[in-house]
Design an enzyme around this catalytic site. Structure first.
Site, short mmCIF file in Angstrom:
data_model
loop_
_atom_site.label_atom_id
_atom_site.label_comp_id
_atom_site.label_asym_id
_atom_site.label_seq_id
_atom_site.Cartn_x
_atom_site.Cartn_y
_atom_site.Cartn_z
N TYR A 145 39.52 -44.78 18.97
CA TYR A 145 38.40 -43.95 18.49
C TYR A 145 38.60 -43.70 17.01
O TYR A 145 39.53 -43.00 16.62
CB TYR A 145 38.38 -42.64 19.28
CG TYR A 145 37.21 -41.72 19.05
CD1 TYR A 145 36.07 -42.12 18.35
CD2 TYR A 145 37.24 -40.42 19.55
CE1 TYR A 145 35.01 -41.26 18.16
CE2 TYR A 145 36.18 -39.55 19.37
CZ TYR A 145 35.06 -39.98 18.67
OH TYR A 145 34.01 -39.11 18.48
N LYS A 199 35.84 -47.48 19.44
CA LYS A 199 34.60 -46.72 19.24
C LYS A 199 34.53 -46.41 17.76
O LYS A 199 35.36 -45.68 17.22
CB LYS A 199 34.61 -45.43 20.07
CG LYS A 199 33.36 -44.57 19.84
CD LYS A 199 33.46 -43.23 20.55
CE LYS A 199 32.24 -42.37 20.23
NZ LYS A 199 32.35 -41.00 20.79
#
Length: 288
Positions: A134, A162
């Site tokens: 992330y 992400k």
């Protein structure tokens, strides 16, 4: 683990007294599944993981798992201030039946890139579960640099990133990198059509709590090559997305939950709730 489609980082419903609303969590889980999302990310930033004690965290994870396991993909957020803490959370997620993990660099400590690489490598070695990295420098304080992403992508169970930097030039660079068994996931609520056009097959968006059906429709239109429809739907929800990205994100994800028709309750400190007028103005932006 299938993560192609819309994955919703679930809000954590609270009662007005700030206690966990478990029946509300169960209801929201069912509602999102019924709207066709691919998966749920539980105990992520939108779920206020940092404001849950360990007993509450286990309750939230187990409640969602009991309802959703085998029906949609289950991913647990395992962010922690330390690497050992993230490893413990990865272990907990596996024990509770989760199929994958989402992990940022540790917040606050500001590790250099060598530390970022070592952090992910050690967590990955501790678990058989696939990990989605992330990248959200606005929250974490540092970025997972592109060269570091490329190195980490070589680790077998690090399967995706992400990308929430907001810098689409960086995202485009990643999307055009010839990775093997590694994918780039849209993590910017206002950029999904751009990501999908360049080959991304997933969108993890807190706004999925607000617009699950609409986001599934955008994804389906993009996969069918109907870019006009994808742009049209995005245009229809853009005012709400823009407002969320402009501030009070978690508060608005709750206030607008399921097109503003579901009461997800207040947020916990250190976040504060919106003033009623601001909340009402935001909800008015949502078109049923």
């Amino acid at each position: 683990m299938n993560f192609h489609g819309i994955l919703v980082p679930l809000v954590t419903p609270f009662h007005d007294d700030l206690s966990l609303n478990i029946s509300g969590l169960a209801e929201l889980t069912e509602a999102l599944i019924s709207r066709g999302v691919t998966g749920l990310v539980v105990c992520g930033t939108t779920g206020e993981y940092y404001a849950l004690n360990e007993t509450e965290r286990a309750t939230v994870l187990s409640t969602v798992s009991k309802i959703a396991k085998g029906r949609v993909t289950l991913i647990a957020g395992i962010n922690d201030l330390s690497t050992e803490g993230a490893i413990a959370r990865a272990r907990q997620a596996k024990e509770l039946g989760y199929e994958g993990l989402m992990l940022s660099p540790p917040p606050y400590s500001l590790p250099d890139q060598q530390g970022v690489y070592a952090h992910y490598k050690k967590v990955a070695a501790s678990t058989p579960l696939p990990i989605i990295m992330y990248n959200f420098p606005a929250r974490i304080g540092i970025e997972i640099e592109i060269d570091t992403v490329i190195k980490l992508a070589e680790i077998e169970n690090i399967v995706a990133i992400k990308e929430s930097s907001g810098n689409f030039s960086r995202a485009l660079h990643l999307l055009q990198t010839p990775f093997k068994n590694f994918e780039v996931i849209c993590g910017c609520d206002d950029q999904p059509v751009d990501f999908f056009f360049w080959g991304s097959k997933s969108w993890i968006a807190g706004a999925g709590n607000v617009f699950p059906s609409e986001q599934v429709a955008i994804y389906n239109a993009a996969q069918a090559g109907d870019w006009q429809k994808a742009k049209q739907i995005m245009s229809e929800i853009y005012a709400v997305i823009y407002s969320m990205e402009s501030g009070d994100y978690n508060q608005k994800a709750k206030a607008g939950c399921l097109n503003g028709k579901f009461n997800a309750g207040p947020v916990r400190l250190p976040l504060t709730n919106m003033e009623p007028q601001i909340r009402n103005e935001f909800v008015k932006l949502i078109k049923p």
